[in-house]
Structure formats: C-alpha cells, structure tokens
Design an enzyme around this catalytic site. Structure first.
Site, PDB file in Angstrom:
ATOM      1  N   HIS A   1       1.573  -2.389   3.465  1.00  0.00           N
ATOM      2  CA  HIS A   1       0.172  -3.061   3.379  1.00  0.00           C
ATOM      3  C   HIS A   1      -0.613  -3.714   4.368  1.00  0.00           C
ATOM      4  CE1 HIS A   1      -2.928  -4.998   0.703  1.00  0.00           C
ATOM      5  NE2 HIS A   1      -2.517  -5.979   1.273  1.00  0.00           N
TER       6      HIS A   1
ATOM      7  N   ASP B   1      -1.717  -1.015   6.681  1.00  0.00           N
ATOM      8  CA  ASP B   1      -3.168  -0.417   6.120  1.00  0.00           C
ATOM      9  C   ASP B   1      -4.156  -1.262   6.497  1.00  0.00           C
ATOM     10  OD1 ASP B   1      -4.542   1.208   4.623  1.00  0.00           O
ATOM     11  OD2 ASP B   1      -4.615  -0.105   2.843  1.00  0.00           O
TER      12      ASP B   1
END
Length: 105
Positions: free
Chosen positions: A77, A80
């Site tokens: 995450h 990202d």
C-alpha cells in the site's frame, strides 16, 4: 510485522500523501493563473516526495545488503501511494505548463 517495516511504510504513506496534496494545490494555483506560486508549490511537493523516497531507499539498501524485507499489505500500500504521488506530480507539471500557455494567449 517488523516494527521497522511498519514505521517505514507509514513514513512513505505520509510523505507521499503530502506530496500528492501539494501537487493538487499546485494545479489549483495554476488554474487561477498563479503560475509562479504553482511552480513553487511543485518544488515543495518534490522536496516532500524525496523524504518518502528515502524510506524506500532504506528498504532497497537493506535488501541489497542481504537483509530480507517482510512484504506486507501495508508495505505494498505504501509503495502504491509513492508511485501514485510521483505519477501525479508529473501530470501536475503538465497541467501547470498548459495553464501557463493558456494565460499567455
């Protein structure tokens, strides 16, 4: 999860989010015709993303030195967020250039 990976992940997420927010702000400034302010805000955005990138570099260097990194959803995450912020910065610069051209006509 390793405490260090947790700290690095949140460091990346926080700085990447701040950098993306500044890039959004820069577009808004350019849209209002404040091109110089937009460019200054983008400069700040790039300085902030460098902090996120330093966290990522720490992971890469550790792995290059033989230290395995536990890959978690949180770390994915974070990566990202970093990549999205970097892509958004590139788009923001294009928008600023476009608004500058529109202002000059």
């Amino acid at each position: 999860m390793d405490e260090k990976i947790f700290e690095i992940s949140f460091g990346i997420i926080g700085y990447a989010g701040d950098a993306k927010g500044l890039a959004f702000e820069a577009i808004a400034q350019a849209k209002k015709g404040n091109i110089e302010a937009a460019r200054e805000t983008m400069k700040n955005s790039k300085e902030v993303i460098t902090k996120a990138h330093r966290f990522q570099t720490e992971l890469i260097q550790g792995e290059a030195n033989g230290s395995k990194t536990e890959v978690s959803v949180l770390l994915v995450h974070a990566q990202d967020h970093l990549m999205n912020a970097m892509n958004f910065q590139q788009l923001a610069e294009e928008f600023i250039d476009l608004y500058e051209k529109l202002e000059s006509k």
